[in-house]
Design an enzyme around this catalytic site. Structure first.
Site, short mmCIF file in Angstrom:
data_model
loop_
_atom_site.label_atom_id
_atom_site.label_comp_id
_atom_site.label_asym_id
_atom_site.label_seq_id
_atom_site.Cartn_x
_atom_site.Cartn_y
_atom_site.Cartn_z
N ARG A 18 50.95 67.92 54.41
CA ARG A 18 49.65 67.89 53.75
C ARG A 18 49.30 66.52 53.16
O ARG A 18 48.16 66.30 52.75
CB ARG A 18 49.59 68.97 52.66
CG ARG A 18 49.36 70.36 53.24
CD ARG A 18 49.39 71.41 52.16
NE ARG A 18 50.76 71.74 51.75
CZ ARG A 18 51.07 72.36 50.61
NH1 ARG A 18 50.13 72.69 49.75
NH2 ARG A 18 52.32 72.66 50.34
N GLU A 160 60.53 85.11 46.69
CA GLU A 160 59.52 84.19 47.19
C GLU A 160 58.16 84.88 47.26
O GLU A 160 58.08 86.09 47.50
CB GLU A 160 59.93 83.69 48.59
CG GLU A 160 61.11 82.75 48.57
CD GLU A 160 60.90 81.60 47.60
OE1 GLU A 160 60.06 80.73 47.87
OE2 GLU A 160 61.59 81.57 46.56
N ARG A 445 35.75 6.10 45.68
CA ARG A 445 34.52 6.78 46.08
C ARG A 445 33.52 5.72 46.50
O ARG A 445 33.66 4.55 46.17
CB ARG A 445 33.96 7.61 44.93
CG ARG A 445 33.52 6.76 43.76
CD ARG A 445 33.10 7.58 42.54
NE ARG A 445 32.64 6.71 41.48
CZ ARG A 445 32.75 6.99 40.20
NH1 ARG A 445 33.34 8.08 39.79
NH2 ARG A 445 32.28 6.15 39.31
#
Ligand code: UD1
Ligand code: CA
Length: 484
Positions: A18, A160, A445
Site C-alpha cells: 500500500r 485475528e 577594467r
C-alpha cells in the site's frame, strides 16, 4: 533491576504494497530515520545479546541500509511471507539456542520507545509469564487481532480480525504485535502452530494461546499511548505518524529550553542537537547531524542539513548543507551555504550569496549577490556586491586567497588561482587575474571615456534628449530663490 533479553526479533519482511513505492516500506523515513532504523534504535535500548531483523521484500536494500546504520544487527531472510509465526521461526534458526527473554517487534512502528519495551520486559519477568503482549484500547479495532481476556483477567488467546465472530469483533483491546516471550515457550510454540485459519498463515499469536492451554501465565501490558503501536502501511499513515513524531520531538526540545514560535511548522530530525535558548522561527527544518548552540536564532523559512551553528548566530531564510556557522555570525536572508562553507566568528553572508568549500574569516563580510567557491577570506575582509570567485576553468577547480582586511570593490571577478595580500584593495568592476602585494590597489577594467553630445545626435526627440537639453541650458545657478 533490568533484564537484558537474549534476543530482539524485528519483523520487516512484508512488502508494504500500500505504500506504492519502489523503496521498501521500512526504508521510508520519519524524522530523518528509516522506519526500521527506529525499530532497531528502540530495540538497542534493551541491550539484547542478539538483535535480528527478518527481511524479505527488498532484502538487498534493507540489508545494505542496516549494515550502514546498525552494523551490530544480524539479518534473517524470509523467502516467502508465510505469516508472523513463520517469520520469527526464520530468525530463531539463524540464532544460537536462546535462554531467557525474546522480544518480538515490527519494523514499521516508529513511535515505539525503548522505555515501553523495557516496561514490557520488566512486567513479563516480574509476573513470571510465558508470554506478555503489548496491547492498547482503540476506538476502531478493525483489522487488528483482538485480546480475549479470561475471567481472572489474564490473556486467553488472540483472535485475528478475519477469524473473529461477532462477540470477539466487539472487543476493543487490540494486539500491537509486540511481545516478550520465554525463549523455550516461543521455540516450542512455533513448532506447534498450524495454518488452519482464515488466512492460511502461521500466526505468531497462536503461540500465546497454546501457552495458556498448557497452563502457563500469559499477560498483557496495556499502553495508554496507542501511537506507540501505530504501524505505517500507506503514505497517509506515514504523514500522520511523522506529524505525531515531530510533535513529540519539538515538545522535548521546548521542555529543555528551546523557543519555537510555531512547533507545527518546525521539523527536527531525531539526530539533531539543540542547546538552551535557541530560537526557532516558523518554517524551519533541521536535518541530519545539525547542531545549534545556545542563543542562536534560526528562521523563518530555513533548512539546515548537517550544519553546525555557533552561539548567538542569526540564520534567516537560509538553505545550508554541511556548513559551519560561527559564533554570532549573521547569515541571510536568502543565502545558500554548501558543503565546506565555514563562517567564522562574527562574519556575515547576506542576500543572494552562495558559498561552497570556503572559509570566511572572523568579522569578514560577504554581504550581497556573490559566489564564493574554494576560497579563504581573511579576517575583516569586505567582499563587494556582485563579486564572483571564478574557481572553475572548465576542467579543474582552483583556490583563491583573500588576505586580512582586504577590500574587494563591487562587481569584481577574482579568477582563480589568485591571491590578494593582506591590506590590499581591488577597484570596483575589476577582473583580477594576478596577485596583489600588501597595500596595493588592483584596477583591472576599461578606462571611462565620455562622448559629448551623443544623446542629442543619436537619440533626438526622446525624453532623455529633452532632459539633457534642459539640464544643459540650466548649468548656471540652479538654486531656488536665485531668480534673475
Ligand atoms: C499482526 C497480528 C495482529 C496484530 C497486528 C498489529 C498476527 C497473526 N497478527 O497482524 O494480531 O493486531 O499484527 O499490527 O501476527 N511479517 C513478516 N513476515 C511475514 C508476515 C509478516 O515479516 O510472513 C511482518 C510484516 O512485514 C509486518 C508485521 O510482520 O511488519 C506484521 O505483519 P502483518 O501482515 O501486517 O500482520 P497483521 O495481519 O497486520
Ligand atoms: Ca499490519
Amino acid at each position: 533491576m533490568t533484564t537484558r533479553p537474549a534476543a530482539v526479533v524485528v519483523l520487516a519482511a512484508g512488502e508494504g504494497t500500500r505504500m506504492k513505492s519502489s523503496t521498501p516500506k521500512v526504508l521510508h523515513e520519519v524524522a530523518g530515520r528509516s522506519l526500521v532504523g527506529h525499530a532497531v534504535a528502540a530495540a538497542q535500548e534493551l541491550k539484547p545479546d542478539h538483535l535480528s531483523v527478518v527481511i524479505g521484500h527488498g532484502r538487498d536494500l534493507v540489508a545494505a541500509h542496516l549494515a550502514e546504520v546498525a552494523p551490530g544487527v544480524t539479518t534473517a531472510v524470509q523467502e516467502q511471507q508465510l505469516g508472523t509465526g513463520h517469520a520469527v521461526g526464520v530468525a530463531l534458526e539463524t540464532l544460537p539456542e536462546l535462554d531467557g527473554v525474546v522480544v518480538v517487534t515490527y519494523g514499521d512502528v516508529p513511535l515505539l520507545t525503548g522505555d515501553t519495551l523495557h516496561e514490557l520486559v520488566e512486567q513479563h519477568v516480574a509476573d513470571g509469564n510465558a508470554a506478555t503482549v503489548l496491547t492498547a484500547h482503540v476506538a476502531d479495532p478493525t483489522g487488528y487481532g483482538r485480546i480475549v481476556r479470561e475471567a481472572d483477567g489474564g490473556v486467553g488467546r488472540i483472535v485475528e480480525h478475519k477469524d473473529a465472530d461477532e462477540a470477539t469483533l466487539a472487543i476493543t483491546e487490540i494486539n500491537s504485535g509486540i511481545y516478550a516471550f520465554d525463549a523455550a515457550v516461543l521455540r516450542a510454540g512455533l513448532g506447534r502452530i498450524t495454518t488452519q485459519n482464515a488466512q492460511g498463515e502461521l500466526y505468531l499469536t497462536d503461540v500465546l494461546g497454546l501457552a495458556r492451554q498448557d497452563g502457563r501465565r500469559v499477560g498483557a501490558v496495556v499502553t495508554g499511548d496507542a501511537w506507540q503501536t501505530e504501524g505505517v502501511n500507506d503514505r497517509v499513515q506515514l504523514a500522520a505518524v511523522n506529524r505525531e513524531f515531530n510533535r513529540r520531538v519539538t515538545e522535548k526540545w521546548m521542555r529543555s529550553g528551546v523557543t519555537m514560535i510555531d512547533p507545527a511548522s518546525t521539523f527536527i530530525d531525531v539526530t539533531v542537537v539543540l542547546e538552551r535558548d535557541v530560537v526557532l522561527r516558523p518554517g524551519v527544518q533541521l536535518r541530519g547531524r545539525t547542531e545549534i548552540a545556545a542563543g542562536a536564532e534560526v528562521g523563518p523559512d530555513s533548512t539546515l542539513i548537517d550544519t553546525v551553528v555557533g552561539p548567538g548566530a542569526s540564520v534567516v531564510r537560509v538553505h545550508a548543507n554541511g556548513a559551519q556557522i560561527g559564533a554570532e555570525a549573521a547569515v541571510g536572508p536568502y543565502t545558500y551555504l554548501r558543503p565546506g562553507a565555514v563562517l567564522e566568528t562574527k562574519s556575515k553572508a547576506g542576500a543572494y550569496v552562495e558559498i561552497k568549500k570556503s572559509t570566511v574569516g572572523p568579522g569578514a563580510k560577504v554581504p550581497h549577490l556573490t559566489y564564493v567557491g574554494d576560497a579563504t577570506i581573511g579576517e575583516g575582509a569586505n567582499i563587494g556586491a556582485g563579486t564572483i570567485f571564478a574557481n572553475y576553468d572548465g576542467v579543474a577547480k582552483h583556490p583563491t586567497t583573500v588576505g586580512k582586511h582586504v577590500f574587494v570593490g563591487s562587481d569584481s571577478v577574482l579568477v582563480a588561482p589568485v591571491e590578494l595580500a593582506d591590506g590590499s584593495y581591488v577597484a570596483a568592476g575589476s577582473t583580477v587575474v594576478s596577485a596583489t602585494e600588501p597595500g596595493e590597489l588592483a584596477v583591472a577594467r576599461g578606462r571611462q571615456r565620455n562622448i559629448a553630445g551623443w544623446v542629442a545626435r543619436k537619440r533626438p526627440g526622446t525624453k532623455t534628449a529633452a532632459a539633457a537639453e534642459a539640464a544643459a541650458g540650466d548649468t548656471t545657478g540652479t538654486n531656488e530663490g536665485d531668480e534673475p
